[in-house]
Design an enzyme around this catalytic site. Structure first.
Site, PDB file in Angstrom:
ATOM      1  N   HIS A 207       5.165 -60.327 -90.450  1.00 44.24           N
ATOM      2  CA  HIS A 207       5.293 -61.187 -91.636  1.00 44.24           C
ATOM      3  C   HIS A 207       6.139 -60.513 -92.710  1.00 44.24           C
ATOM      4  O   HIS A 207       7.130 -61.092 -93.185  1.00 44.24           O
ATOM      5  CB  HIS A 207       3.895 -61.493 -92.181  1.00 44.24           C
ATOM      6  CG  HIS A 207       3.898 -62.318 -93.433  1.00 44.24           C
ATOM      7  ND1 HIS A 207       3.604 -63.655 -93.437  1.00 44.24           N
ATOM      8  CD2 HIS A 207       4.143 -61.996 -94.737  1.00 44.24           C
ATOM      9  CE1 HIS A 207       3.680 -64.128 -94.668  1.00 44.24           C
ATOM     10  NE2 HIS A 207       4.006 -63.125 -95.481  1.00 44.24           N
ATOM     11  N   GLU A 208       5.766 -59.310 -93.093  1.00 38.92           N
ATOM     12  CA  GLU A 208       6.487 -58.638 -94.175  1.00 38.92           C
ATOM     13  C   GLU A 208       7.922 -58.318 -93.770  1.00 38.92           C
ATOM     14  O   GLU A 208       8.826 -58.324 -94.613  1.00 38.92           O
ATOM     15  CB  GLU A 208       5.742 -57.376 -94.611  1.00 38.92           C
ATOM     16  CG  GLU A 208       4.361 -57.637 -95.208  1.00 38.92           C
ATOM     17  CD  GLU A 208       4.385 -58.607 -96.377  1.00 38.92           C
ATOM     18  OE1 GLU A 208       5.422 -58.711 -97.066  1.00 38.92           O
ATOM     19  OE2 GLU A 208       3.356 -59.287 -96.589  1.00 38.92           O
ATOM     20  N   HIS A 211      10.136 -61.182 -94.555  1.00 41.16           N
ATOM     21  CA  HIS A 211      10.631 -61.122 -95.935  1.00 41.16           C
ATOM     22  C   HIS A 211      11.804 -60.145 -96.033  1.00 41.16           C
ATOM     23  O   HIS A 211      12.790 -60.399 -96.732  1.00 41.16           O
ATOM     24  CB  HIS A 211       9.517 -60.653 -96.876  1.00 41.16           C
ATOM     25  CG  HIS A 211       8.512 -61.701 -97.227  1.00 41.16           C
ATOM     26  ND1 HIS A 211       8.843 -62.944 -97.723  1.00 41.16           N
ATOM     27  CD2 HIS A 211       7.145 -61.677 -97.180  1.00 41.16           C
ATOM     28  CE1 HIS A 211       7.747 -63.635 -97.966  1.00 41.16           C
ATOM     29  NE2 HIS A 211       6.705 -62.898 -97.641  1.00 41.16           N
ATOM     30  N   HIS A 214      14.985 -61.626 -94.835  1.00 41.39           N
ATOM     31  CA  HIS A 214      15.504 -62.536 -95.854  1.00 41.39           C
ATOM     32  C   HIS A 214      16.285 -61.748 -96.905  1.00 41.39           C
ATOM     33  O   HIS A 214      17.377 -62.156 -97.333  1.00 41.39           O
ATOM     34  CB  HIS A 214      14.332 -63.282 -96.499  1.00 41.39           C
ATOM     35  CG  HIS A 214      14.725 -64.507 -97.262  1.00 41.39           C
ATOM     36  ND1 HIS A 214      13.840 -65.192 -98.070  1.00 41.39           N
ATOM     37  CD2 HIS A 214      15.903 -65.185 -97.363  1.00 41.39           C
ATOM     38  CE1 HIS A 214      14.443 -66.232 -98.606  1.00 41.39           C
ATOM     39  NE2 HIS A 214      15.703 -66.248 -98.202  1.00 41.39           N
TER      40      HIS A 214
END
Length: 415
Positions: A207-208, A211, A214
């Site tokens: 998940h992290e 980020h 991105h």
């Protein structure tokens, strides 16, 4: 709440939620309620099925009373083990943190062609357990610098997040690479074991890093359009979780910490069978908090004697919440909405989950979860442009259609 309502009216809005959502993907409170309502009914239905399983387990102990909220987690876990015979501790033996990171990097490489060079010994670090990598694009140009800070320590906040020491920017015509860090609180190594992780921790790492991807791939010239809407920001992170337990990715990183043997197929099948169990509870407790957040911020009058706990209880009772389940956060302990940047926005996580499930379906529909054409579109329209356009416009550019809720319901076992 009164000050927020006053501010909204000064800005020409009827309530606080309308003001906040005007610059979000959702646009209106009605759109948020529509989303929550679509998920609420199947989630409550599933939660009531889980409560029936809890009753069955309690009867085994000679208890004929109705389950209470404090019975839920203990008997739910017993019911899960009785149904599926799955031992999460056994699975953790295959989830050593450095191996998991290889799986994280493998996924990014297969999707976007990026590669990673360990430069921990060359770059400064604020913490001895932090590690550093240079991130290279598929054309070998330096894309970003990535730090990992995975272990808990005194003075470090709990939880997990992604931040930047330096955001992507431009110096004239030259793109300045971002310096990005993932901060987590993973299980550290012990005297007799390496850093073996839980399933949740593995999902958090993916998940992290979503980020981080991105942040790596953002390519905007102007700071004012560098950020995306709050209800769009979790899309890159949550979609990255979908690859975490795919067989091809597990084959890369899921090795037993003693023998090096790959994770047995039977263990993975047991995990897949039980992974959706408990989603009734998890979805209802989350939605309950999301509803209360919205209910407070659509108020057009905030009485001086408003009892927020009574308000919360009344609203949830009207919606038919099982009495054994409470909101994930009650109003007086709801940091997200009262001061954590999610005012009238706690729905954003499940809004983004609708997007990430629908976006992952774009890969699945091709028969290849690493489809290069789909990955290139996702990078072009979602990861690269920052907030240059409205989030829903960027999503439609990628998907060619509005997102559907079906993928989320399947993922959570609600359909």
């Amino acid at each position: 709440m009164r000050l927020r309502l006053e501010r909204a009216r000064l800005m020409g809005f009827k309530d606080c939620a309308s003001q906040i959502l005007d610059t979000r993907m959702a646009k209106t409170p009605e759109a948020v309620y529509s989303l929550l309502d679509q998920i609420w009914a199947p989630a409550v239905k599933k939660a009531n099925e889980e409560i029936e399983d809890i009753r069955t387990e309690m009867k085994k102990d000679g208890l004929t009373c109705e389950p209470e909220g404090w019975d839920y987690m203990y008997y739910s876990e017993r019911a899960r083990k009785a149904k599926y015979d799955f031992d999460e501790e056994k699975m953790s033996e295959y989830l050593e943190i450095n191996n998991v990171l290889k799986g994280v990097f493998y996924t990014a490489n297969k999707l976007y062609g990026v590669t990673f060079k360990d430069v921990t010994a060359e770059l400064p670090a604020y913490e001895k357990t932090a590690n550093a990598w240079e991130v290279y694009d598929k054309d070998s140009t330096l894309l970003a610098v990535f730090y990992s800070d995975y272990y808990p320590r005194d003075g470090k906040g709990a939880g997990a997040w992604c931040t930047s020491f330096r955001g992507q920017q431009y110096d004239g015509d030259k793109r300045v690479e971002p310096v990005v860090v993932n901060v987590c609180s993973m299980t550290p190594p012990s005297a007799d074991r390496p850093a073996l992780q839980t399933i949740d921790n593995v999902q958090t790492m993916f998940h992290e890093f979503g980020h981080a991807l991105h942040a790596f791939m953002r390519d905007v010239h102007y700071n004012a359009v560098g950020s995306v809407e709050r209800d769009f920001v979790e899309l890159p992170s949550q979609i990255n979780e979908h690859w975490a337990f795919e067989p091809e990715v597990l084959a890369v990183y899921a090795k037993h910490y003693k023998t090096g043997e790959p994770m047995p197929k039977e263990l993975l099948e047991k995990y897949n069978s039980c992974s959706k169990y408990g989603q009734g509870f998890a979805t209802v407790e989350y939605l309950a908090a999301s509803y209360v957040d919205m209910d407070l911020h659509v108020l057009t009058d905030v009485p001086a004697d408003l009892d927020v706990m009574a308000f919360e209880a009344k609203k949830l009772e009207e919606r038919g919440i099982p009495r054994q389940i409470r909101p994930r956060y009650s109003v007086t302990n709801f940091k997200h909405t009262m001061g954590g940047g999610y005012t009238a926005g706690y729905y954003s996580y499940i809004w983004a989950e609708v997007l990430d499930c629908d976006a992952f379906d774009a890969f699945v529909e091709t028969g290849d979860i690493f489809n290069q054409e789909v990955a290139a579109r996702f990078r072009k329209y979602v990861l690269t442009p920052g907030g240059i356009d409205d989030g829903m416009t960027m999503y439609r550019n990628f998907r060619g259609a509005d997102p559907k809720i079906d993928g989320l319901l399947r993922k959570r076992g609600l359909k």
